[in-house]
Design an enzyme around this catalytic site. Sequence first.
Site, PDB file in Angstrom:
ATOM      1  N   MET A 143     -11.329  -5.785   6.475  1.00  0.00           N
ATOM      2  CA  MET A 143      -9.658  -4.831   7.768  1.00  0.00           C
ATOM      3  C   MET A 143     -10.150  -5.533   8.638  1.00  0.00           C
ATOM      4  O   MET A 143     -11.197  -6.391   8.972  1.00  0.00           O
ATOM      5  CB  MET A 143     -10.917  -3.620   7.723  1.00  0.00           C
ATOM      6  CG  MET A 143     -10.989  -2.561   6.217  1.00  0.00           C
ATOM      7  SD  MET A 143      -9.885  -1.932   5.558  1.00  0.00           S
ATOM      8  CE  MET A 143      -8.873  -1.676   6.251  1.00  0.00           C
TER       9      MET A 143
ATOM     10  N   HIS B  46      -1.915  -1.106  -3.683  1.00  0.00           N
ATOM     11  CA  HIS B  46      -3.194  -0.960  -3.160  1.00  0.00           C
ATOM     12  C   HIS B  46      -3.206   0.564  -3.001  1.00  0.00           C
ATOM     13  O   HIS B  46      -2.168   1.231  -2.708  1.00  0.00           O
ATOM     14  CB  HIS B  46      -2.488  -1.669  -1.540  1.00  0.00           C
ATOM     15  CG  HIS B  46      -4.549  -1.922  -0.723  1.00  0.00           C
ATOM     16  ND1 HIS B  46      -5.278  -2.414  -1.288  1.00  0.00           N
ATOM     17  CD2 HIS B  46      -4.697  -0.752  -0.110  1.00  0.00           C
ATOM     18  CE1 HIS B  46      -6.712  -1.932  -0.286  1.00  0.00           C
ATOM     19  NE2 HIS B  46      -5.747  -0.968   0.123  1.00  0.00           N
TER      20      HIS B  46
ATOM     21  N   MET C  74      -8.573   8.273   0.867  1.00  0.00           N
ATOM     22  CA  MET C  74     -10.272   8.354   2.358  1.00  0.00           C
ATOM     23  C   MET C  74     -10.254   9.738   2.603  1.00  0.00           C
ATOM     24  O   MET C  74      -9.415  10.808   1.427  1.00  0.00           O
ATOM     25  CB  MET C  74      -9.312   8.567   2.782  1.00  0.00           C
ATOM     26  CG  MET C  74      -7.807   7.446   3.328  1.00  0.00           C
ATOM     27  SD  MET C  74      -6.981   7.041   4.735  1.00  0.00           S
ATOM     28  CE  MET C  74      -5.941   5.590   5.072  1.00  0.00           C
TER      29      MET C  74
ATOM     30  N   HIS D 121      -8.938   1.154  -3.308  1.00  0.00           N
ATOM     31  CA  HIS D 121      -9.457   1.051  -1.931  1.00  0.00           C
ATOM     32  C   HIS D 121      -9.609   2.480  -1.976  1.00  0.00           C
ATOM     33  O   HIS D 121      -9.491   3.288  -0.513  1.00  0.00           O
ATOM     34  CB  HIS D 121      -8.851   0.160  -1.018  1.00  0.00           C
ATOM     35  CG  HIS D 121      -9.654   0.298   0.160  1.00  0.00           C
ATOM     36  ND1 HIS D 121      -8.814  -0.324   1.834  1.00  0.00           N
ATOM     37  CD2 HIS D 121     -10.831   0.294   1.087  1.00  0.00           C
ATOM     38  CE1 HIS D 121      -9.709  -0.043   2.651  1.00  0.00           C
ATOM     39  NE2 HIS D 121     -10.966  -0.494   2.211  1.00  0.00           N
TER      40      HIS D 121
ATOM     41  N   GLY E  63      -0.563   0.698  10.420  1.00  0.00           N
ATOM     42  CA  GLY E  63       0.054   0.672  11.120  1.00  0.00           C
ATOM     43  C   GLY E  63       0.139   0.611  12.551  1.00  0.00           C
ATOM     44  O   GLY E  63       0.591   0.374  13.787  1.00  0.00           O
TER      45      GLY E  63
ATOM     46  N   ASP F 119      -4.762   3.566  -1.102  1.00  0.00           N
ATOM     47  CA  ASP F 119      -6.078   3.806   0.062  1.00  0.00           C
ATOM     48  C   ASP F 119      -6.790   5.645  -0.447  1.00  0.00           C
ATOM     49  O   ASP F 119      -5.924   5.634  -0.241  1.00  0.00           O
ATOM     50  CB  ASP F 119      -5.348   4.274   1.351  1.00  0.00           C
ATOM     51  CG  ASP F 119      -5.270   2.628   1.039  1.00  0.00           C
ATOM     52  OD1 ASP F 119      -6.079   1.528   1.817  1.00  0.00           O
ATOM     53  OD2 ASP F 119      -3.989   1.583   1.400  1.00  0.00           O
TER      54      ASP F 119
ATOM     55  N   SER G  62       2.469  -1.009   6.407  1.00  0.00           N
ATOM     56  CA  SER G  62       3.655  -0.726   7.223  1.00  0.00           C
ATOM     57  C   SER G  62       5.320  -1.901   7.145  1.00  0.00           C
ATOM     58  O   SER G  62       6.582  -1.325   7.130  1.00  0.00           O
ATOM     59  CB  SER G  62       3.830   0.145   8.514  1.00  0.00           C
ATOM     60  OG  SER G  62       2.485  -1.051   9.529  1.00  0.00           O
TER      61      SER G  62
ATOM     62  N   ASP H 142      -6.737  -6.505   4.917  1.00  0.00           N
ATOM     63  CA  ASP H 142      -5.895  -4.960   4.904  1.00  0.00           C
ATOM     64  C   ASP H 142      -6.006  -4.614   6.393  1.00  0.00           C
ATOM     65  O   ASP H 142      -7.167  -4.198   7.123  1.00  0.00           O
ATOM     66  CB  ASP H 142      -6.859  -4.042   3.718  1.00  0.00           C
ATOM     67  CG  ASP H 142      -5.998  -3.206   3.540  1.00  0.00           C
ATOM     68  OD1 ASP H 142      -4.807  -2.638   4.289  1.00  0.00           O
ATOM     69  OD2 ASP H 142      -6.885  -1.774   3.324  1.00  0.00           O
TER      70      ASP H 142
ATOM     71  N   MET I 207     -12.034   4.823   0.493  1.00  0.00           N
ATOM     72  CA  MET I 207     -12.690   4.733   1.756  1.00  0.00           C
ATOM     73  C   MET I 207     -13.434   6.161   1.722  1.00  0.00           C
ATOM     74  O   MET I 207     -12.646   7.036   2.310  1.00  0.00           O
ATOM     75  CB  MET I 207     -11.539   3.764   2.560  1.00  0.00           C
ATOM     76  CG  MET I 207     -11.074   3.215   2.769  1.00  0.00           C
ATOM     77  SD  MET I 207      -9.465   2.683   3.944  1.00  0.00           S
ATOM     78  CE  MET I 207      -8.733   3.216   2.649  1.00  0.00           C
TER      79      MET I 207
ATOM     80  N   SER J 104       1.013  -1.289  -0.133  1.00  0.00           N
ATOM     81  CA  SER J 104      -0.304   0.174   0.324  1.00  0.00           C
ATOM     82  C   SER J 104       0.447   1.121  -0.254  1.00  0.00           C
ATOM     83  O   SER J 104       1.789   1.879   0.769  1.00  0.00           O
ATOM     84  CB  SER J 104      -1.123   0.043   1.367  1.00  0.00           C
ATOM     85  OG  SER J 104      -1.798   1.890   1.688  1.00  0.00           O
TER      86      SER J 104
ATOM     87  N   GLY K 178      -2.586  -4.728   9.119  1.00  0.00           N
ATOM     88  CA  GLY K 178      -1.655  -5.201  10.625  1.00  0.00           C
ATOM     89  C   GLY K 178      -1.346  -6.737   9.989  1.00  0.00           C
ATOM     90  O   GLY K 178      -0.767  -7.437  10.350  1.00  0.00           O
TER      91      GLY K 178
END
Length: 222
Positions: free
Chosen positions: A141, A37, A41, A70, A149, A39, A202, A179, A72, A12, A181
Site C-alpha cells: 500500500m 481490483h 472495506m 483486496h 485519489g 476493494d 482514480s 496500490d 481491508m 480499481s 497513488g
Amino acid sequence: MKTEPRCIVAPSVLSADFAHVADALGIIEETSSQWIHLDVMDGTFVPNITFGAKFIEDMRPLSSLIFDTHLMVDKPERHIQAFAQAGSDIITVHSEATTHLHRVIASIHDEGKQAGVSIVPSTPVSAIDLILEDVELVLIMCVNPGFGGQKFIPASMRKIAELAALRKKYNLDFRIAVDGGVNARNAGALVQAGVDVLVMGSAFFSSEDKRSLVAQVQGLDS
Ligand code: DX5
Ligand code: ZN
C-alpha cells in the site's frame, strides 16, 4: 516494438460509479487491463465501507478478467470462503488485520485461490518476511488504505526495492503489486523497481483515453 506487456494493470472499481458498475467493467475490458481490483472495506480496519461478497458475485458474470479482491477488513478469516465463492481469483489480506496470517493464507489456498498479503505504509517489509514463501502476491500500500485519489507516499519505493531484493535472495516468485497513488507518471519507476502489478483507481477512471493509458504503462504501443 514490444508485444508483451511489461506489467499487469488492475483498475480499481472503487473509483467507478457503483450505480453503473456494469458499464465500468465494460470500460475496463475495452482496455488491455488484465485484472480488476476489488476493494472491500469494513469501516473498522479502514474508515470507509464499500461492498461485500454479493456485489462481487453479481459482477462475476459481467467480466472475464481476473478478480483481484483486496480485503481491508479486520479478522479476514471470517470471510475467506464467502469471497472465494463469490468468484475472486486472488484474495489479499492485510498482515495487520489478523493474528494468524499463516492460517488465513492457507485457508485461501484451501479454497483453490491465489493468496496475497498486504501491508500499510507504516508496516515494514520485515513484518511479512516469514510469509513470503507462502503467497503468490504481495501488495504494497502506497497510501493509507481507505480512499482513492490520495498521493503516493515516496517511502513506498524503498519497500518495493527491499521486497524485490528479498524475492531474489530467497529465489521466490510472488508478484509485487502496488496500490495507491499510482499513475502514468510513476508507473515506469515502479516497474523498474520490480513491480509486476499496478493497481489504478482514480488515474484510470479520470483518464480521457483509458486504452492509451493502460497500453502506455504496460510499455505497449497503443
Ligand atoms: C485504497 C484502495 C485502492 C484505491 C486506489 O485504499 O486500496 O485500491 O482504489 O485508488 P487510487 O489509485 O486512486 O489511489
Ligand atoms: Zn486496493
